[in-house]
Design a protein around this motif. Structure first.
Motif, PDB file in Angstrom:
ATOM      1  N   LYS A 350      27.892 -87.867  43.063  1.00 40.22           N
ATOM      2  CA  LYS A 350      28.275 -89.253  43.304  1.00 40.22           C
ATOM      3  C   LYS A 350      28.747 -89.333  44.748  1.00 40.22           C
ATOM      4  O   LYS A 350      29.804 -88.826  45.102  1.00 40.22           O
ATOM      5  N   LEU A 351      27.924 -89.970  45.585  1.00 38.23           N
ATOM      6  CA  LEU A 351      28.166 -90.007  47.017  1.00 38.23           C
ATOM      7  C   LEU A 351      28.208 -91.459  47.511  1.00 38.23           C
ATOM      8  O   LEU A 351      27.616 -92.354  46.890  1.00 38.23           O
ATOM      9  N   PRO A 352      28.928 -91.714  48.613  1.00 33.77           N
ATOM     10  CA  PRO A 352      28.945 -93.066  49.185  1.00 33.77           C
ATOM     11  C   PRO A 352      27.518 -93.538  49.476  1.00 33.77           C
ATOM     12  O   PRO A 352      26.679 -92.755  49.948  1.00 33.77           O
ATOM     13  N   ALA A 353      27.259 -94.807  49.204  1.00 31.65           N
ATOM     14  CA  ALA A 353      25.902 -95.345  49.391  1.00 31.65           C
ATOM     15  C   ALA A 353      25.452 -95.255  50.835  1.00 31.65           C
ATOM     16  O   ALA A 353      24.254 -95.083  51.120  1.00 31.65           O
ATOM     17  N   ASP A 354      26.389 -95.377  51.767  1.00 25.65           N
ATOM     18  CA  ASP A 354      26.035 -95.348  53.192  1.00 25.65           C
ATOM     19  C   ASP A 354      26.331 -93.994  53.834  1.00 25.65           C
ATOM     20  O   ASP A 354      26.599 -93.901  55.031  1.00 25.65           O
ATOM     21  N   ILE A 355      26.255 -92.930  53.060  1.00 25.25           N
ATOM     22  CA  ILE A 355      26.632 -91.606  53.558  1.00 25.25           C
ATOM     23  C   ILE A 355      25.754 -91.151  54.723  1.00 25.25           C
ATOM     24  O   ILE A 355      26.182 -90.362  55.575  1.00 25.25           O
ATOM     25  N   SER A 356      24.534 -91.657  54.805  1.00 25.67           N
ATOM     26  CA  SER A 356      23.627 -91.234  55.878  1.00 25.67           C
ATOM     27  C   SER A 356      24.130 -91.632  57.258  1.00 25.67           C
ATOM     28  O   SER A 356      23.733 -91.026  58.262  1.00 25.67           O
ATOM     29  N   SER A 357      25.013 -92.630  57.315  1.00 21.22           N
ATOM     30  CA  SER A 357      25.534 -93.086  58.608  1.00 21.22           C
ATOM     31  C   SER A 357      26.909 -92.504  58.912  1.00 21.22           C
ATOM     32  O   SER A 357      27.549 -92.914  59.881  1.00 21.22           O
ATOM     33  N   ARG A 358      27.347 -91.572  58.119  1.00 23.79           N
ATOM     34  CA  ARG A 358      28.703 -91.032  58.266  1.00 23.79           C
ATOM     35  C   ARG A 358      28.699 -89.569  58.686  1.00 23.79           C
ATOM     36  O   ARG A 358      27.716 -88.843  58.461  1.00 23.79           O
TER      37      ARG A 358
END
Length: 444
Positions: A350-358
Motif C-alpha cells: 500500500k503506497l502513496p498514489a503519487d509516489i513516483s514524484s517523491r
C-alpha cells in the motif's frame, strides 16, 4: 517478515576490525612524545594506546652488565611480535624497563586491543617488518642542524645521569659526555634514524609546535576509521560516523540480556540518528531569510515531496522516528514473505498514489541477504520511483546484503549505522542483534 530470524549463537566471536597503526619516529628530543600526546588528546571517540620503543630495550645479564658500556642501547629492537599481536586485536604484555639497572622489570603493562595504536620511538621506522604493519608513518623533524641536536641529546644524557649513567658509563668521569656522543648517539642517528625519514608518509617540521600538521593528521585518522572498506567500493553506501555513544547503544541492543524496554529505548535513539543522517542526502536549495534581529541569514531548504515505505514488520519500528523528523510525512507499507532460502514473494503493498514524484525513504532495520530489499526496491521502481530518489535506511547491514543491493541499484543510497561481519548458514547477520521485530514489539 523480518530480515533476520534468530539471535546469533553466543559462542560466535564479534567481528574484528583491524586497528589503525601509526608510527612516530624522529631524533632524540625532537618532540615525538608531544606530537603523540596531541594526537591522543584529539581522538575523543576512539580507544588509543601508546606503545613506546624504550620498553623493548635489551635486558642484560649479570655477565653482560660487566661490559655494559659496550652495548648500544639505541640500536633497533624487535618490536615485531608485540605489534603483530596488537594488529590482530590480541592483548599483549609490554615489559617495563629500568634505565638504571639495564633490565626489564617484572611490572609489565597489559595493553588491550584498541582502535588506534601509536608506536613511538627514534627507530620505529627502521625495521621494514614493523613498517609494514603501519597505516601511517610520521617523522618529527625539528629542522635543526646536528650541532643543535647534540644539545638536545645532552639534555637527555643529563636525565639518564640522574638514573646512574648513560649506557652504563658514569657521566661524572672526564670525557664521558664526548664518548657517549661519538660512540653511540651520533652514529645511531646517522645510521638508523635519519635514513628512516624517507619512509615517512608525513614529515612534521617543528614537532609539537606545528598545530596545522597535527590537525590534518587527526582529520585523516578520523576519516580512515570511519570509512568501512565497502564504502571504498560503493559510492552509494554511507555509514554514520561511529562514536562511543553509538557503540554503547549498539552494545545494549545487541546484548541478549537487554530488556524489551531498554531495547526499544536505545533502538529508537539509533533509528533517529540514521533517519537524520538520511535526511542530509536529500537535494536542497539555498534560501535567504530574515531573522528576528533583522539580519539576513543564508540557509538551505530541503526537498519537500517525501514519503516513507516500511518493510513489514521490522521496518514499522522506524516510522515514529521518520514522523518526528518530517511532520505529516506519508508512509506506505510492503509485506514480503520468504520462499525457501532465497526466494521472496510480495504479499501486500500500500503506497502513496503519487509516489513516483517523491523521494522515498525505504525502512528496514536489518539488511541481511538483501533479497527482501531487492524485491521492495524493484516494486518501487515499477511504480515509477526514480532509483536515485530512493534512500534505504537501516541499523545494521551484512556485506552480502550490501553487495546484492549496491551492485543492482548503484544510483540508490544506503545509510546504515554499522556493517556487521557476515551471515551464518541460516542467513542470519553475525554478530547481529537477533530477531529485531520480536525484540522490539515483544513477541518473541
Amino acid at each position: 517478515m523480518d530480515s533476520e530470524s534468530a539471535a546469533a549463537p553466543a559462542a560466535r566471536a564479534p567481528p574484528f576490525k583491524q586497528p589503525f597503526v601509526i608510527g612516530v619516529a624522529g631524533g632524540t628530543a625532537s618532540g615525538k612524545t608531544t606530537v603523540c600526546n596531541m594526537i591522543i588528546s584529539q581522538m575523543h571517540h576512539e580507544r588509543v594506546v601508546l606503545v613506546n620503543q624504550d620498553s623493548f630495550y635489551h635486558s642484560l645479564s649479570d655477565e653482560k652488565l660487566q661490559k655494559v658500556h659496550e652495548y648500544n642501547f639505541d640500536h633497533p629492537e624487535l618490536l615485531l611480535s608485540c605489534m603483530e599481536k596488537l594488529k590482530l586485536g590480541r592483548e599483549v604484555s609490554i615489559p617495563g624497563y629500568d634505565f638504571k639497572s639495564h633490565r626489564s622489570t617484572e611490572a609489565a603493562c597489559k595493553v588491550n586491543p584498541s582502535d588506534v595504536i601509536i608506536l613511538e620511538g627514534i627507530l620505529v621506522l627502521h625495521d621494514p617488518r614493523v613498517r609494514d604493519l603501519m597505516n601511517m608513518k610520521i617523522f618529527v623533524d625539528t629542522g635543526l642542524l646536528w650541532s643543535l641536536s647534540l644539545c638536545h641529546s645532552y639534555s637527555r644524557i643529563l636525565i639518564y645521569d640522574l638514573r646512574g649513567g648513560f649506557n652504563g658509563i658514569p657521566l661524572k668521569e672526564a670525557g664521558t659526555f664526548k664518548v657517549c656522543l661519538n660512540k653511540f648517539v651520533k652514529p645511531s642517528f646517522d645510521e638508523f634514524i635519519l635514513p628512516s625519514k624517507k619512509f615517512a608518509d608525513v614529515i612534521i617540521p617543528r614537532g609539537g609546535d606545528n598545530d596545522v600538521a597535527i590537525d590534518l593528521i587527526v582529520q585523516h585518522i578520523h576519516t580512515k576509521l570511519g570509512q568501512h572498506d565497502l564504502c571504498k567500493i560503493y559510492a552509494n553506501l554511507f555509514v554514520i560516523t561511529s562514536t562511543f555513544q553509538i557503540r554503547g547503544m549498539h552494545t545494549l541492543i545487541r546484548d541478549v540480556r537487554t530488556t524489551k524496554h531498554d531495547f526499544v529505548f536505545y533502538a529508537d535513539r539509533l533509528i533517529r540518528m540514521v533517519v537524520e543522517h538520511g535526511l542530509g542526502h536529500l537535494p536542497f536549495s539555498e534560501k535567504q531569510i530574515t531573522t528576528p534581529t533583522g539580519s539576513v541569514y543564508t540557509g538551505v531548504v530541503f526537498h519537500r515531496r517525501l514519503c516513507g515505505v516500511s518493510i513489514i514488520r521490522s521496518g514499522e519500528s522506524m516510522e515514529n522516528a521518520l514522523r518526528a523528523c518530517c511532520k505529516g510525512i506519508k508512509i506506505g507499507k510492503i509485506l514480503i514473505h520468504g520462499e525457501g532460502n532465497s526466494g521472496r514473494q510480495l504479499i501486500y503493498e500500500k503506497l502513496p498514489a503519487d509516489i513516483s514524484s517523491r523521494h522515498v525513504f525505504l525502512l528496514d532495520p536489518v539488511l541481511a541477504s538483501g533479497n527482501s530489499a531487492v524485491k521492495a526496491i524493484t516494486l518501487l521502481l515499477s511504480k515509477g520511483v526514480a532509483e536515485a530518489n530512493i534512500i534505504f535506511l537501516n541499523l545494521i547491514a551484512a556485506p552480502q546484503g550490501i553487495h546484492a543491493v549496491c551492485k543492482r541499484f548503484p544510483k540508490m543510497k544506503i545509510v546504515t549505522s554499522e556493517i556487521d561481519a557476515s551471515l551464518d548458514e541460516n542467513a542470519r547477520v553475525i554478530p547481529g542483534m537477533g530477531e529485531f521485530g520480536d525484540r522490539y514489539f515483544g513477541t518473541d
